[in-house]
Design a protein around this motif. Sequence first.
Motif, mmCIF file in Angstrom:
data_model
loop_
_atom_site.group_PDB
_atom_site.id
_atom_site.type_symbol
_atom_site.label_atom_id
_atom_site.label_comp_id
_atom_site.label_asym_id
_atom_site.label_seq_id
_atom_site.Cartn_x
_atom_site.Cartn_y
_atom_site.Cartn_z
ATOM 1 N N UNK A 1 0.824 -1.202 0.000
ATOM 2 C CA UNK A 1 0.000 0.000 0.000
ATOM 3 C C UNK A 1 0.862 1.258 0.000
ATOM 4 N N UNK A 2 0.384 2.281 -0.740
ATOM 5 C CA UNK A 2 1.009 3.608 -0.677
ATOM 6 C C UNK A 2 0.006 4.649 -0.191
ATOM 7 N N UNK B 1 5.369 2.670 -1.831
ATOM 8 C CA UNK B 1 4.607 1.482 -1.467
ATOM 9 C C UNK B 1 5.334 0.752 -0.343
ATOM 10 N N UNK B 2 4.606 0.428 0.718
ATOM 11 C CA UNK B 2 5.153 -0.328 1.850
ATOM 12 C C UNK B 2 4.350 -1.608 2.022
ATOM 13 N N UNK B 3 4.913 -2.541 2.756
ATOM 14 C CA UNK B 3 4.146 -3.721 3.154
ATOM 15 C C UNK B 3 3.492 -3.385 4.489
ATOM 16 N N UNK C 1 7.381 1.929 -9.324
ATOM 17 C CA UNK C 1 8.374 1.278 -8.475
ATOM 18 C C UNK C 1 9.234 2.215 -7.658
ATOM 19 N N UNK C 2 9.084 3.543 -7.885
ATOM 20 C CA UNK C 2 9.952 4.504 -7.203
ATOM 21 C C UNK C 2 9.150 5.612 -6.522
ATOM 22 N N UNK C 3 7.922 5.300 -6.194
ATOM 23 C CA UNK C 3 7.092 6.235 -5.462
ATOM 24 C C UNK C 3 6.132 7.003 -6.349
#
Length: 648
Positions: free
Chosen positions: A249-250, A256-258, A448-450
């Motif tokens: 989730x971001x 994106x984090x777990x 992939x980089x925010x």
Amino acid sequence: MRRFLLLSIGIMALAAASIFFITRDSGPTHPVLRSADLPRLIPTRLFFADPDAKWDYVASSNGKLVAFRRASLLGRRVAVQEVESGQIIGELPADIQFMRWHPSRPLLRFIHEGHDWEVDPETPERRNWRRTSPVKLSGGWFKNEIATDAETRVLTWGKGSARSPGHMWLVSQDGREAEQIAKGTEKTRYWVFDENHKPDLRMDSLDPATERLMRKTPDGWKQLVDVSLNDTFEPVSRVASDGSVIARSSRGRDKVALVRFDTRDGDEDVLHASRDTDVALVTSLSAKAVPDVLRLSPISQERVALTDRGQVFLDVLAEFPQPISLGATAPTASGRFVTQAISAQNTPWQHLLIDLEKGSYKLLSEDSLRRYSHAMVQSRPVRFQARDGVEIPAVLTLPKGLSGPVPFVVHVHGGPAQHISLGYATDVQFLVNRGYGSLSVNFRGSTGFGKQFQAAGFRAFGRAMQDDITDAAHWLIDEGLADAGALAVMGESYGGYAAALAMTRDPGLFAAGIAQWPMLDVEFQSKHYPRSWTNSMDSWWRYFGRIKFGEDLEQMRKHSPVNRVAQIHGPMMVLAGERDQITAVQQVRDFEERVVEAGKDVEFHYFPHAGHGTNHWRDRLRHARLLEDFLAKHLGGRTGGFELAEWA
């Protein structure tokens, strides 16, 4: 007569086999490459038309049998093999899909021609197949899981008729019984279930730019949170007994984090996060879809175990030279075994059967290319600064044993909402073996980089996004890595657009360009998009704008290669699939017509049976041969030359 016939057949088979092993190689003409002690040139066919290739392994629950896809001189097949003896006990057609095993018996299950089937691989003839399609779901269906025991009903998305919306069903393994357990609407995207197959979450499409996550309550489905198109929210587990679900989730953050997501109030607790990139892929090692291993970044091979099973898996991988790239993962119904494709230090694939109970593995097969492992090279992540100060991540691969400026290929990925990950890539190793350096650029707008990095590419095509490609080439020259006179730009789909556009601006920078399955007319693509894009066009509009807005349309026309043919300043090659359903071949034909009128140096190659890329080995071999010959002509690298396999 019989002896003569057998002799004739033997001679013909030998002649056919020899086709794959006769080649005529050509040396380099670039001065740095000519004076270098280059590794042996690897035959083109081994990269793209290996007649002994094996892949897509799936093991039975007890680990005694594996099914896999294999190539041969007689065509592709699915083979079933005894693990211990290595003996092939049966073969099936190559076009079967969703291979899996009965949870306790040695019966292979698969989908073929729209139906589900079960067969004993020792008697694989079509007359012995037993149909197990979900009878009630005549309007279409899709299995969401595999059975973990003989009695379990399987979670299945399906339609009772072609016109009805899809619902979720529990379907018996023989396909005869189906119980509806969750009702969908035209706006329903997916559900998340608990361990008992009870639906706890439902994601609906609220509008083209927003999705709404609903939670199940005693009073029905209630709104939980709204998720913006610019956010990532991806559940990767079932709902636990405490009401939580693991997700990527971001929401509320750039990267994106777990997270552990609370289905009662929508709160998130971050479990793993990275400062510079999104957390990447989650690997599940059981049929229950429990996240076991997390890859921390798309441009690193660092992984963390999320479960004890995951730690056993990583301990097995630690026995191989590091770093490790992971290919296809297929757990068994029992959860004890998993088949795994790995690439150790960017060497070609090995296929393992891992016993998670014993913490051991058995080598099932390895690619024929592995005998050339000494010629393979390790890629590494790099970052360079664009002209406006933005840091651009990329993956750099240098030819083995070379120093000094060398010919280089700047590679542009498709999408543009995609990214290049660090790991084994056959096409990169192919180019590097020919003597070229490779830089795969994650230009602004890449995923992939925010969110901030991706949003920097919105409505920036042909301008800031394209500047990143130009700046990548200048960085290579400034670092002394690339020969300024031997640079090429290459890409597929959106990357093909960027490669073609690069050859119409910055004269003198790129010596050649290769556009593969390209978008060449942004206006055309915005009008004639694939039907599958209908419900996701907001994702497209973020990058390219909308035709109905005059300023957006003006930019589409201004920055489309089809309208800039007069500015082409160097040789180009354009490859197109005549069955391309994504970027219609008409764009290429329109471009070719204008190129011919302008007298520009552009060669066009059409693949009659290819779509958005090549799949069949004959097309892949022809594709590769065209690439290496074109680059050898304009950059001076090596080429495999003509191979008799091209006549096969």
